[in-house]
Design an enzyme around this catalytic site. Sequence first.
Site, PDB file in Angstrom:
ATOM      1  N   HIS A  23       0.846  -1.203   0.000  1.00 58.81           N
ATOM      2  CA  HIS A  23       0.000   0.000   0.000  1.00 58.81           C
ATOM      3  C   HIS A  23       0.886   1.260   0.000  1.00 58.81           C
ATOM      4  O   HIS A  23       0.599   2.226  -0.705  1.00 58.81           O
ATOM      5  CB  HIS A  23      -0.881   0.048   1.256  1.00 58.81           C
ATOM      6  CG  HIS A  23      -1.947  -1.010   1.333  1.00 58.81           C
ATOM      7  ND1 HIS A  23      -2.080  -1.858   2.402  1.00 58.81           N
ATOM      8  CD2 HIS A  23      -2.954  -1.339   0.485  1.00 58.81           C
ATOM      9  CE1 HIS A  23      -3.110  -2.659   2.226  1.00 58.81           C
ATOM     10  NE2 HIS A  23      -3.665  -2.379   1.055  1.00 58.81           N
ATOM     11  N   ARG A  98      -1.922  -6.303  -8.251  1.00 62.36           N
ATOM     12  CA  ARG A  98      -0.740  -7.133  -8.018  1.00 62.36           C
ATOM     13  C   ARG A  98      -0.561  -8.195  -9.077  1.00 62.36           C
ATOM     14  O   ARG A  98       0.508  -8.471  -9.540  1.00 62.36           O
ATOM     15  CB  ARG A  98      -0.829  -7.811  -6.645  1.00 62.36           C
ATOM     16  CG  ARG A  98      -0.615  -6.863  -5.497  1.00 62.36           C
ATOM     17  CD  ARG A  98      -1.058  -7.482  -4.213  1.00 62.36           C
ATOM     18  NE  ARG A  98      -2.455  -7.864  -4.290  1.00 62.36           N
ATOM     19  CZ  ARG A  98      -3.080  -8.588  -3.394  1.00 62.36           C
ATOM     20  NH1 ARG A  98      -2.420  -9.050  -2.365  1.00 62.36           N
ATOM     21  NH2 ARG A  98      -4.353  -8.870  -3.529  1.00 62.36           N
ATOM     22  N   SER A 136      -2.690  -8.265   2.973  1.00 59.00           N
ATOM     23  CA  SER A 136      -2.986  -8.055   4.399  1.00 59.00           C
ATOM     24  C   SER A 136      -3.380  -9.372   5.058  1.00 59.00           C
ATOM     25  O   SER A 136      -3.073  -9.607   6.226  1.00 59.00           O
ATOM     26  CB  SER A 136      -4.109  -7.028   4.547  1.00 59.00           C
ATOM     27  OG  SER A 136      -3.725  -5.822   3.937  1.00 59.00           O
TER      28      SER A 136
HETATM   29  N1  COA Z   1       0.762  -4.296  -2.909  1.00 54.50           N
HETATM   30  C1  COA Z   1       0.486  -5.245  -2.019  1.00 54.50           C
HETATM   31  N2  COA Z   1      -0.734  -5.578  -1.618  1.00 54.50           N
HETATM   32  C2  COA Z   1      -1.749  -4.907  -2.138  1.00 54.50           C
HETATM   33  C3  COA Z   1      -1.541  -3.902  -3.056  1.00 54.50           C
HETATM   34  C4  COA Z   1      -0.218  -3.602  -3.456  1.00 54.50           C
HETATM   35  N3  COA Z   1       0.071  -2.669  -4.320  1.00 54.50           N
HETATM   36  N4  COA Z   1      -2.731  -3.423  -3.398  1.00 54.50           N
HETATM   37  C5  COA Z   1      -3.640  -4.139  -2.700  1.00 54.50           C
HETATM   38  N5  COA Z   1      -3.044  -5.029  -1.946  1.00 54.50           N
HETATM   39  C6  COA Z   1      -3.683  -6.068  -1.135  1.00 54.50           C
HETATM   40  C7  COA Z   1      -4.093  -5.684   0.235  1.00 54.50           C
HETATM   41  O1  COA Z   1      -3.135  -6.024   1.188  1.00 54.50           O
HETATM   42  C8  COA Z   1      -5.376  -6.482   0.419  1.00 54.50           C
HETATM   43  O2  COA Z   1      -5.113  -7.810   0.794  1.00 54.50           O
HETATM   44  P1  COA Z   1      -6.271  -8.769   1.408  1.00 54.50           P
HETATM   45  O3  COA Z   1      -7.270  -9.019   0.308  1.00 54.50           O
HETATM   46  O4  COA Z   1      -5.533  -9.982   1.805  1.00 54.50           O
HETATM   47  O5  COA Z   1      -6.898  -8.029   2.561  1.00 54.50           O
HETATM   48  C9  COA Z   1      -5.967  -6.503  -0.984  1.00 54.50           C
HETATM   49  O6  COA Z   1      -4.866  -6.387  -1.842  1.00 54.50           O
HETATM   50  C10 COA Z   1      -6.899  -5.371  -1.283  1.00 54.50           C
HETATM   51  O7  COA Z   1      -7.163  -4.665  -0.118  1.00 54.50           O
HETATM   52  P2  COA Z   1      -7.281  -3.121   0.004  1.00 54.50           P
HETATM   53  O8  COA Z   1      -6.301  -2.412  -0.871  1.00 54.50           O
HETATM   54  O9  COA Z   1      -7.237  -2.779   1.447  1.00 54.50           O
HETATM   55  O10 COA Z   1      -8.656  -2.837  -0.630  1.00 54.50           O
HETATM   56  P3  COA Z   1     -10.014  -3.602  -0.535  1.00 54.50           P
HETATM   57  O11 COA Z   1     -10.154  -4.438  -1.775  1.00 54.50           O
HETATM   58  O12 COA Z   1     -10.211  -4.270   0.761  1.00 54.50           O
HETATM   59  O13 COA Z   1     -10.975  -2.329  -0.613  1.00 54.50           O
HETATM   60  C11 COA Z   1     -12.973  -1.067  -0.916  1.00 54.50           C
HETATM   61  C12 COA Z   1     -12.263  -2.420  -1.042  1.00 54.50           C
HETATM   62  C13 COA Z   1     -12.906  -0.535   0.486  1.00 54.50           C
HETATM   63  C14 COA Z   1     -12.328  -0.056  -1.859  1.00 54.50           C
HETATM   64  C15 COA Z   1     -14.439  -1.337  -1.338  1.00 54.50           C
HETATM   65  O14 COA Z   1     -14.981  -2.346  -0.503  1.00 54.50           O
HETATM   66  C16 COA Z   1     -15.289  -0.086  -1.242  1.00 54.50           C
HETATM   67  O15 COA Z   1     -15.228   0.767  -2.117  1.00 54.50           O
HETATM   68  N6  COA Z   1     -16.110   0.032  -0.156  1.00 54.50           N
HETATM   69  C17 COA Z   1     -17.014   1.151   0.023  1.00 54.50           C
HETATM   70  C18 COA Z   1     -18.453   0.747  -0.321  1.00 54.50           C
HETATM   71  C19 COA Z   1     -18.651   0.756  -1.817  1.00 54.50           C
HETATM   72  O16 COA Z   1     -18.571   1.760  -2.470  1.00 54.50           O
HETATM   73  N7  COA Z   1     -18.941  -0.436  -2.357  1.00 54.50           N
HETATM   74  C20 COA Z   1     -19.165  -0.616  -3.765  1.00 54.50           C
HETATM   75  C21 COA Z   1     -17.898  -0.899  -4.485  1.00 54.50           C
HETATM   76  S1  COA Z   1     -18.193  -1.223  -6.204  1.00 54.50           S
END
Ligand code: COA
Length: 166
Positions: A23, A98, A136
């Site tokens: 991140h 990724r 994560s």
């Molecule tokens: N390098 C390493 N790891 C990365 C990375 C990078 N560059 N980019 C992402 N990751 C990993 C994270 O560690 C995480 O791992 P995990 O799946 O094991 O937890 C995963 O990739 C993605 O997590 P994160 O970046 O925290 O995002 P998310 O996918 O959990 O986020 C939201 C999702 C919050 C953006 C989405 O649920 C949201 O928009 N919520 C609001 C409600 C909404 O609008 N919903 C409709 C959406 S269409």
Amino acid sequence: MKKDSPIKKAIYPGTFDPITFGHCDIIARASRLFEELLVAIAIDTNKSTLFSVEKRAELVEAEIKSMKLSNVRAVVFKGLLVDFASFQRCSVIIRGLRAVSDFEQEFQMAYMNHKMSSDIETVMFPATDKGHFISSTFVKAIGKLNGDLTEFVSTNVIKALKEVYE
Ligand code: COA
């Protein structure tokens, strides 16, 4: 991003449970492209989280501070991302990619967000070697078993994980 570009402010949303060096890599790179970057910690996420939203935000804030990025700030948001982005006048959503395995979900999310708000574009950053295999979920699994996490997360995050698992 040019100074006269209409796109000045971007939003990098996520669950950040917890924030990893993957991140941080995206935050550092995006902060160079936009005048202002909001790192937005979601309350409404599909994941059940280990850390409270307050703790996730505290850990994100500490990373921003240690990276000394004056144009980046952490915010917590509730509800739809597109609504929050519009409220904050952000027209770009940043996401990290990724691997091929991320692609489908990210593509769908970008599509749905664009359908809900056509003014908002998603910009995807390919992971570099700094974050290619970090997730994560793995960080939590390794932390739970007291493994070495120094390559993946900061000492601050390691401390927070120890507090939960001890
Ligand atoms: N390098 C390493 N790891 C990365 C990375 C990078 N560059 N980019 C992402 N990751 C990993 C994270 O560690 C995480 O791992 P995990 O799946 O094991 O937890 C995963 O990739 C993605 O997590 P994160 O970046 O925290 O995002 P998310 O996918 O959990 O986020 C939201 C999702 C919050 C953006 C989405 O649920 C949201 O928009 N919520 C609001 C409600 C909404 O609008 N919903 C409709 C959406 S269409």
